[in-house]
Design a protein around this motif. Structure first.
Motif, short mmCIF file in Angstrom:
data_model
loop_
_atom_site.label_atom_id
_atom_site.label_comp_id
_atom_site.label_asym_id
_atom_site.label_seq_id
_atom_site.Cartn_x
_atom_site.Cartn_y
_atom_site.Cartn_z
N ARG A 22 0.86 -1.18 0.00
CA ARG A 22 0.00 0.00 0.00
C ARG A 22 0.90 1.23 0.00
O ARG A 22 1.73 1.40 0.88
CB ARG A 22 -0.91 -0.01 1.23
CG ARG A 22 -2.03 0.99 1.16
CD ARG A 22 -3.13 0.64 2.17
NE ARG A 22 -2.61 0.39 3.51
CZ ARG A 22 -2.31 1.36 4.37
NH1 ARG A 22 -2.42 2.63 4.06
NH2 ARG A 22 -1.85 1.04 5.58
N LEU A 23 0.72 2.07 -1.00
CA LEU A 23 1.59 3.23 -1.17
C LEU A 23 0.92 4.49 -0.63
O LEU A 23 -0.26 4.72 -0.87
CB LEU A 23 1.90 3.46 -2.66
CG LEU A 23 2.38 2.24 -3.46
CD1 LEU A 23 2.59 2.63 -4.91
CD2 LEU A 23 3.65 1.66 -2.86
N LEU A 27 4.45 9.48 -5.60
CA LEU A 27 5.11 8.54 -6.50
C LEU A 27 5.53 9.33 -7.74
O LEU A 27 4.69 9.87 -8.45
CB LEU A 27 4.15 7.41 -6.88
CG LEU A 27 4.75 6.25 -7.68
CD1 LEU A 27 5.85 5.54 -6.91
CD2 LEU A 27 3.67 5.25 -8.07
N ALA A 32 9.57 5.83 -7.89
CA ALA A 32 9.15 4.64 -8.65
C ALA A 32 10.31 3.67 -8.80
O ALA A 32 10.11 2.45 -8.80
CB ALA A 32 8.62 5.05 -10.02
N VAL A 49 -0.20 -4.06 -5.83
CA VAL A 49 0.26 -2.71 -5.50
C VAL A 49 -0.97 -1.81 -5.46
O VAL A 49 -1.71 -1.72 -6.43
CB VAL A 49 1.28 -2.18 -6.53
CG1 VAL A 49 1.75 -0.78 -6.13
CG2 VAL A 49 2.47 -3.13 -6.64
N ASP A 50 -1.19 -1.20 -4.29
CA ASP A 50 -2.39 -0.38 -4.08
C ASP A 50 -2.01 1.11 -4.15
O ASP A 50 -1.29 1.62 -3.29
CB ASP A 50 -2.99 -0.72 -2.72
CG ASP A 50 -4.31 0.00 -2.46
OD1 ASP A 50 -4.73 0.80 -3.32
OD2 ASP A 50 -4.91 -0.26 -1.41
N PHE A 51 -2.50 1.76 -5.19
CA PHE A 51 -2.18 3.18 -5.43
C PHE A 51 -3.21 4.13 -4.83
O PHE A 51 -3.07 5.34 -4.93
CB PHE A 51 -2.12 3.44 -6.94
CG PHE A 51 -1.04 2.71 -7.67
CD1 PHE A 51 0.22 3.28 -7.84
CD2 PHE A 51 -1.27 1.44 -8.18
CE1 PHE A 51 1.22 2.60 -8.52
CE2 PHE A 51 -0.27 0.76 -8.86
CZ PHE A 51 0.97 1.34 -9.02
N LEU A 54 -2.26 7.28 -2.48
CA LEU A 54 -1.20 8.22 -2.83
C LEU A 54 -1.71 9.66 -2.78
O LEU A 54 -2.84 9.94 -3.18
CB LEU A 54 -0.67 7.95 -4.25
CG LEU A 54 0.29 6.77 -4.41
CD1 LEU A 54 0.56 6.53 -5.88
CD2 LEU A 54 1.60 7.02 -3.67
N PHE A 57 0.65 11.29 -7.78
CA PHE A 57 1.14 10.25 -8.67
C PHE A 57 1.51 10.95 -9.97
O PHE A 57 0.65 11.36 -10.73
CB PHE A 57 0.03 9.21 -8.90
CG PHE A 57 0.46 7.99 -9.71
CD1 PHE A 57 1.59 7.99 -10.51
CD2 PHE A 57 -0.32 6.85 -9.67
CE1 PHE A 57 1.95 6.87 -11.24
CE2 PHE A 57 0.03 5.72 -10.42
CZ PHE A 57 1.16 5.74 -11.20
N PHE A 76 -2.26 -4.22 -10.07
CA PHE A 76 -2.37 -2.83 -9.67
C PHE A 76 -3.81 -2.54 -9.25
O PHE A 76 -4.74 -2.87 -9.97
CB PHE A 76 -2.00 -1.90 -10.83
CG PHE A 76 -0.54 -1.92 -11.18
CD1 PHE A 76 0.39 -2.52 -10.35
CD2 PHE A 76 -0.09 -1.32 -12.35
CE1 PHE A 76 1.74 -2.52 -10.66
CE2 PHE A 76 1.26 -1.32 -12.68
CZ PHE A 76 2.18 -1.93 -11.83
N LEU A 79 -6.02 2.59 -9.21
CA LEU A 79 -5.52 3.55 -10.20
C LEU A 79 -6.64 4.47 -10.67
O LEU A 79 -7.76 4.02 -10.89
CB LEU A 79 -4.97 2.82 -11.43
CG LEU A 79 -3.63 2.12 -11.30
CD1 LEU A 79 -3.35 1.32 -12.57
CD2 LEU A 79 -2.52 3.12 -11.06
N HIS A 83 -4.21 7.24 -15.07
CA HIS A 83 -3.01 6.41 -14.92
C HIS A 83 -3.21 5.01 -15.47
O HIS A 83 -2.29 4.39 -15.97
CB HIS A 83 -2.56 6.39 -13.46
CG HIS A 83 -1.97 7.70 -13.03
ND1 HIS A 83 -2.62 8.53 -12.14
CD2 HIS A 83 -0.86 8.35 -13.44
CE1 HIS A 83 -1.89 9.63 -11.99
NE2 HIS A 83 -0.83 9.55 -12.75
#
Length: 111
Positions: A22-23, A27, A32, A49-51, A54, A57, A76, A79, A83
């Motif tokens: 989890r980000l 980014l 990255a 990968v959890d965006f 953020l 980005f 992913f 998003l 993105h």
């Protein structure tokens, strides 16, 4: 487990045998690269990968992330549509988990 780097935090969460990164934070091209090396360290594991969390980005991150990720079992999540399209432009079509959308934007209809 948390990895903190300037601008980006990566929270590793194990859920139902699947590892989620989890980000939070920012980014961009630089962070990255750090995210990509974190993914490489995890080897062949299936990773999400959890965006969604953020703060920022930047588009420059997309090219960095897609380089070398097309062969891996990375999914992913979270998003934004913009993105998601950027990743597709860079050739990453598999592994994008997007919520089902009930509407179509004009460019999707034309595609």
């Amino acid at each position: 487990e948390r990895h903190i780097m300037a601008g980006l935090e990566i929270h590793q969460e194990e859920l139902a045998g699947r590892l989620t990164l989890r980000l939070t934070g920012t980014l961009d091209g630089r962070t990255a690269i750090q995210l990509r090396s974190s993914l490489e360290e995890l080897g062949a594991r299936e990773v999400v990968v959890d965006f969604a969390h953020l703060r920022e980005f930047r588009d420059s991150a997309v090219g960095v992330l897609t380089h070398g990720l097309t062969e891996r079992k990375v999914q992913f999540r979270g998003l934004a549509g913009h993105h998601e399209r950027m990743f597709r432009y860079f050739g990453l079509t598999t592994g994008i988990i997007s919520p089902p959308r009930a509407y179509y934007t004009p460019e999707e209809v034309l595609a």
